[in-house]
Design a protein around this motif. Sequence first.
Motif, PDB file in Angstrom:
ATOM      1  N   LEU A   1      -5.772   4.174  11.350  1.00 23.16           N
ATOM      2  CA  LEU A   1      -5.102   3.065  12.009  1.00 23.16           C
ATOM      3  C   LEU A   1      -5.670   1.752  11.476  1.00 23.16           C
ATOM      4  O   LEU A   1      -6.885   1.540  11.503  1.00 23.16           O
ATOM      5  CB  LEU A   1      -5.298   3.147  13.524  1.00 23.16           C
TER       6      LEU A   1
ATOM      7  N   ASP B   1      -5.134  -2.667  11.204  1.00 22.51           N
ATOM      8  CA  ASP B   1      -4.497  -3.822  11.842  1.00 22.51           C
ATOM      9  C   ASP B   1      -3.492  -4.427  10.861  1.00 22.51           C
ATOM     10  O   ASP B   1      -3.331  -3.947   9.736  1.00 22.51           O
ATOM     11  CB  ASP B   1      -5.533  -4.846  12.320  1.00 22.51           C
ATOM     12  N   SER B   2      -2.812  -5.480  11.265  1.00 27.03           N
ATOM     13  CA  SER B   2      -1.750  -6.069  10.444  1.00 27.03           C
ATOM     14  C   SER B   2      -2.277  -6.692   9.154  1.00 27.03           C
ATOM     15  O   SER B   2      -1.512  -6.939   8.230  1.00 27.03           O
ATOM     16  CB  SER B   2      -0.975  -7.108  11.247  1.00 27.03           C
TER      17      SER B   2
ATOM     18  N   CYS C   1      -9.200   0.097  11.528  1.00 31.01           N
ATOM     19  CA  CYS C   1      -9.648  -0.026  12.916  1.00 31.01           C
ATOM     20  C   CYS C   1     -10.170   1.304  13.451  1.00 31.01           C
ATOM     21  O   CYS C   1     -11.133   1.328  14.211  1.00 31.01           O
ATOM     22  CB  CYS C   1      -8.500  -0.480  13.806  1.00 31.01           C
TER      23      CYS C   1
ATOM     24  N   ARG D   1       0.522  -2.892  13.856  1.00 30.85           N
ATOM     25  CA  ARG D   1      -0.396  -1.881  13.354  1.00 30.85           C
ATOM     26  C   ARG D   1       0.222  -1.163  12.158  1.00 30.85           C
ATOM     27  O   ARG D   1       1.429  -1.152  11.977  1.00 30.85           O
ATOM     28  CB  ARG D   1      -0.702  -0.843  14.427  1.00 30.85           C
TER      29      ARG D   1
END
Length: 126
Positions: free
Chosen positions: A20, A22-23, A28, A81
């Motif tokens: 996962l 972040d933008s 993360c 995400r």
Amino acid sequence: MSDEFFYKQMINMMGAPLYLYDSDGRLCERTGSDDKEWWSWLGYDSEQAKDILLKRKDYPVIYTGGDDYVAAVLYDAGGGRILVAGPVMVNPYPDRQEKTGAKKYGRRKETPACCPLDVFISGCLL
């Protein structure tokens, strides 16, 4: 349903680790994997991986590498995400599994899990 529960069910179904981001493409969380990054299994370098993560498509994108390894990048525009599923080996033939040491829906440290392509794609679309 919590995201963590959903991710664990995807891992169980596909045998694929999940990453996962972040933008901005910063990692993360990593679930169901060892320390080796998904992109290194595919033969990409960190700059190529960063470019892939920042493309922001409206649909899942499957990236391929050597030895029949694949990973899917899923962009969540609403949540900001980026989810990466994989790598997995999508060649389910028994002779290929024995040669590489991969097991169907399992793995040894030297190889990613082996998952039939249709199962992997269904999990990514889910």
